[in-house]
Motif scaffolding. Structure first.
Motif, short mmCIF file in Angstrom:
data_model
loop_
_atom_site.label_atom_id
_atom_site.label_comp_id
_atom_site.label_asym_id
_atom_site.label_seq_id
_atom_site.Cartn_x
_atom_site.Cartn_y
_atom_site.Cartn_z
N ALA A 194 -5.72 -84.34 45.61
CA ALA A 194 -6.37 -83.02 45.48
C ALA A 194 -7.85 -83.12 45.85
CB ALA A 194 -6.20 -82.50 44.05
N ALA A 195 -8.48 -84.25 45.47
CA ALA A 195 -9.90 -84.43 45.80
C ALA A 195 -10.10 -84.55 47.31
CB ALA A 195 -10.44 -85.67 45.09
N GLN A 196 -9.04 -84.93 48.04
CA GLN A 196 -9.11 -85.01 49.51
C GLN A 196 -8.69 -83.70 50.16
OE1 GLN A 196 -6.76 -88.39 50.76
NE2 GLN A 196 -8.14 -89.87 49.82
N GLY A 197 -8.41 -82.70 49.33
CA GLY A 197 -8.02 -81.41 49.86
C GLY A 197 -6.53 -81.26 50.13
N TRP A 198 -5.73 -82.25 49.67
CA TRP A 198 -4.28 -82.16 49.87
C TRP A 198 -3.64 -81.58 48.63
CZ3 TRP A 198 -3.82 -88.01 51.49
CH2 TRP A 198 -4.34 -88.17 52.78
N ARG A 199 -2.81 -80.57 48.84
CA ARG A 199 -2.10 -79.98 47.69
C ARG A 199 -0.64 -80.36 47.73
NH1 ARG A 199 -4.33 -74.22 46.03
NH2 ARG A 199 -3.05 -74.91 44.30
N ASP A 200 -0.29 -81.30 48.58
CA ASP A 200 1.10 -81.77 48.70
C ASP A 200 1.02 -83.21 49.20
OD1 ASP A 200 3.84 -81.97 48.92
OD2 ASP A 200 4.08 -80.32 50.35
N SER A 201 2.15 -83.88 49.25
CA SER A 201 2.16 -85.23 49.82
C SER A 201 1.79 -85.17 51.29
CB SER A 201 3.56 -85.84 49.68
OG SER A 201 3.69 -86.94 50.56
N PRO A 202 1.00 -86.13 51.77
CA PRO A 202 0.71 -86.16 53.22
C PRO A 202 1.99 -86.28 54.05
CG PRO A 202 -0.13 -88.14 52.08
CD PRO A 202 0.29 -87.17 51.02
N PHE A 203 3.05 -86.81 53.47
CA PHE A 203 4.31 -86.92 54.21
C PHE A 203 4.98 -85.55 54.39
CE2 PHE A 203 4.20 -91.31 52.24
CZ PHE A 203 3.87 -91.94 53.42
N ALA A 260 -9.78 -95.21 36.66
CA ALA A 260 -10.07 -96.61 37.03
C ALA A 260 -9.59 -96.88 38.46
CB ALA A 260 -9.38 -97.57 36.06
N ALA A 261 -8.49 -96.26 38.86
CA ALA A 261 -8.00 -96.42 40.23
C ALA A 261 -9.04 -95.89 41.21
CB ALA A 261 -6.67 -95.68 40.41
N ILE A 262 -9.54 -94.69 40.94
CA ILE A 262 -10.56 -94.10 41.82
C ILE A 262 -11.79 -95.00 41.87
CG2 ILE A 262 -12.11 -92.12 42.13
CD1 ILE A 262 -9.83 -90.42 40.77
N ALA A 263 -12.21 -95.49 40.70
CA ALA A 263 -13.41 -96.35 40.65
C ALA A 263 -13.20 -97.64 41.43
CB ALA A 263 -13.75 -96.66 39.19
N ALA A 264 -11.94 -98.11 41.50
CA ALA A 264 -11.65 -99.35 42.23
C ALA A 264 -11.47 -99.11 43.72
CB ALA A 264 -10.40 -100.00 41.65
N GLY A 282 -4.28 -94.68 47.54
CA GLY A 282 -2.86 -94.51 47.81
C GLY A 282 -2.07 -95.53 47.01
N ALA A 283 -0.76 -95.44 47.08
CA ALA A 283 0.09 -96.35 46.32
C ALA A 283 1.23 -96.85 47.21
CB ALA A 283 0.67 -95.65 45.10
N PRO A 284 1.70 -98.10 46.99
CA PRO A 284 1.20 -99.02 45.97
C PRO A 284 -0.11 -99.66 46.41
CG PRO A 284 2.83 -100.12 47.32
CD PRO A 284 2.79 -98.69 47.78
N GLY A 336 -1.85 -87.41 42.35
CA GLY A 336 -2.15 -85.98 42.47
C GLY A 336 -3.65 -85.68 42.48
N PRO A 337 -4.39 -86.14 41.44
CA PRO A 337 -5.83 -85.83 41.41
C PRO A 337 -6.58 -86.46 42.59
CG PRO A 337 -5.05 -86.65 39.27
CD PRO A 337 -3.93 -86.83 40.24
N ILE A 338 -6.13 -87.63 43.05
CA ILE A 338 -6.80 -88.30 44.18
C ILE A 338 -6.54 -87.52 45.47
CG2 ILE A 338 -6.82 -90.42 45.57
CD1 ILE A 338 -6.26 -91.98 42.97
#
Lengths: 202, 202
Positions: free
Chosen positions: A51-60, A167-171, A175-177, A47-49
């Motif tokens: 949101a930082a890209q301007g998405w308020r929902d799943s890209p799907f 830590a995910a953002i820093a790495a 996206g997941a997985p 969600g936070p990742i």
């Protein structure tokens, strides 16, 4: 040689609302065991990742053609894998509590619980955002449900999930997985074999 | 049985600015030949499709973490494949003229020309938007460059590229490379083997 392999590990970064994390979660332990490496399960929040890209929902959901294809592709993947699939009536589901509960079981039952949450969400169309659904999952796994869900509300657990997401953002995870193996990032269920081979230094 | 295989085909939908179309273009003919199926090369433009989603640039530029990962991933893929790779100094490059020239060679030299354009763009950092670069590529392939580039400006060719792009949208295509096999859509270089198996009805 045996010592090196015993120490080798792969970090599995996953989000309970992520569709392609489902087949990865079902496959990773067997593949890692065959390669002699250990899996570190690291739930985080997309969600936070997003949101930082301007998405308020799943890209799907935001991109319907991509979404339609993803459901078809996931149906093919789960059929080939022999795991249950039912397109969820709600997508994405709130994954916050499930991720916190998973962290309560870190180093213990996190892998069993996480797989069961994925099956519930994408195989059985169950509302994994509900505490009652999570309690049922825990009970089926013979994990004390009430205490696990209570523990999930502890400040340390909440902080741990925030730390994982940071830590995910820093790495460089977007996206997941995602898989981290010897500082190399791999994204997507399709890269699991390659990530494990890299972790095993093959 | 042999007749069925001789008739079996796969549609390869690609865009010259698409990074993951490069390894797919380099691999598809050998894989299809081994499976006894024919490849139909269908260049199209992603620009109008991305624009309809509100993107005015490549998502790999709009989302930098995704972009950084893609270049690393493409470096790994091309290294494993043994094809040249150099991160282009400009991305994405204008692919309009290259796509039109490709259509001039439809049913003839389209596959050779298309592979050479990908190598130029992603292996040699050459400006595939320039007519002079395309002329050089054509000459190296012993294709009459001047007449091919002139033919690319014909209204029928321009229309054919528009029709391809419209047909891509109608088929649910949202990215490249995509493969259509017996009315089933597959997206991404990672799905090429599966698409070919499906086309061959295996």
């Amino acid at each position: 040689m045996e010592d090196r392999l015993a120490d080798a590990s792969i970090e599995f970064w996953y989000e309970f609302a992520s569709t392609y994390s489902y087949p990865a979660a079902m496959r990773i332990e067997a593949l890692a065991a065959a390669a002699g490496i250990r899996v570190v399960w690291r739930p985080f929040l997309l969600g936070p990742i997003f949101a930082a890209q301007g998405w308020r929902d799943s890209p799907f959901n935001l991109y319907p053609a991509k979404g339609r294809y993803m459901w078809r592709d996931l149906a093919r993947i789960t059929a080939a894998l022999g795991v249950p699939f039912r397109q969820p009536s709600r997508f994405p589901r709130n994954s916050l509590l499930a991720a916190r509960v998973a962290l309560v079981g870190e180093g213990d039952w996190i892998h069993r619980f996480s797989r069961a949450v994925y099956v519930a969400n994408f195989g059985e169309d169950r509302e994994i955002g509900d505490p009652s659904a999570l309690a049922e999952i825990l009970e089926r796994l013979s994990i004390p449900a009430e205490s696990a869900i209570a523990a999930a509300a502890a400040p340390e657990i909440k902080q741990k999930l925030k730390d994982n997401t940071d830590a995910a953002i820093a790495a460089g995870i977007f996206g997941a997985p995602s898989f981290l193996a010897r500082e190399e990032l791999f994204w997507g269920n399709d890269r699991l074999e390659e990530a494990i081979a890299h972790a095993a230094n093959r």
